[in-house]
Design a protein around this motif. Sequence first.
Motif, short mmCIF file in Angstrom:
data_model
loop_
_atom_site.label_atom_id
_atom_site.label_comp_id
_atom_site.label_asym_id
_atom_site.label_seq_id
_atom_site.Cartn_x
_atom_site.Cartn_y
_atom_site.Cartn_z
N TYR A 60 1.02 -1.03 0.01
CA TYR A 60 -0.04 -0.27 0.09
C TYR A 60 0.97 1.34 0.05
N MET A 61 2.37 1.59 0.93
CA MET A 61 2.47 2.38 0.68
C MET A 61 4.00 2.81 -0.34
N LYS A 63 1.97 2.38 -3.25
CA LYS A 63 1.19 2.42 -4.12
C LYS A 63 1.23 3.87 -3.97
N ALA A 64 0.90 3.90 -2.90
CA ALA A 64 0.93 5.42 -2.63
C ALA A 64 1.77 6.66 -2.94
N THR A 65 2.94 5.77 -2.80
CA THR A 65 4.63 6.35 -3.25
C THR A 65 4.72 6.46 -4.74
N THR A 66 3.95 5.61 -5.61
CA THR A 66 3.52 5.36 -6.75
C THR A 66 3.44 6.88 -7.67
N MET A 67 1.54 6.62 -6.84
CA MET A 67 0.73 7.44 -6.95
C MET A 67 0.91 8.71 -7.09
N ASP A 68 1.81 9.41 -5.91
CA ASP A 68 2.06 10.73 -5.82
C ASP A 68 3.09 10.84 -5.44
N PRO A 69 3.93 10.42 -6.59
CA PRO A 69 5.82 11.12 -6.64
C PRO A 69 5.91 11.88 -5.67
N ASN A 70 5.41 13.22 -5.66
CA ASN A 70 6.29 13.92 -5.46
C ASN A 70 5.80 14.41 -3.43
N SER A 75 6.79 9.53 0.41
CA SER A 75 7.78 8.56 0.06
C SER A 75 8.98 8.19 1.64
N HIS A 76 8.94 9.34 2.26
CA HIS A 76 10.16 9.20 3.54
C HIS A 76 9.59 7.99 4.35
N ALA A 77 8.12 7.60 4.37
CA ALA A 77 7.95 6.70 5.62
C ALA A 77 8.65 5.58 4.92
N TYR A 78 7.73 5.40 3.14
CA TYR A 78 8.70 4.21 2.24
C TYR A 78 9.45 3.68 2.42
#
Length: 140
Positions: A60-61, A63-70, A75-78
């Motif tokens: 899930y994390m 996917k979230a990073t991929t959907m909103d890479p900025n 990205s920090h949490a992932y």
Amino acid sequence: MYSSVYNDNSFSNIRVLLNKKEFQKAYDLLQKISDKCSEWYYLTGLSAMKIGYYDEGEEYMQKATTMDPNNEEYSHAYNQYNQYRNDYNRNSYNYNRRKRNDLDGCCCCCCGDDCCDTICQLWCADQCCECFGGDFISCC
């Protein structure tokens, strides 16, 4: 800041639950939301990891990073999770490797590993037996 399709405070309420360490409740509420955006994936991933669903949470994390890479929060949490996982794997590998190498070819733990020869295994069995009042090998 977040690519959310929601106008209400559902995600802010979820964040409040996460801050209160009510991870299962947050996870359960997120499961009831049908329209999924990057914020949903991030919060679901975070709550999943906190209750021990690491593989699901990582997916899930990611996917979230991929959907909103900025989004730096995502990205920090992932990246932080990946660093923790990699450190854990490296430390556990080195710990088990060091534990095997510290035995110097003999095992006094009665583990029956290949590193133990028959005499060492018998000596270990005798020591264990004597601890319980018996005597496996009377000459030792």
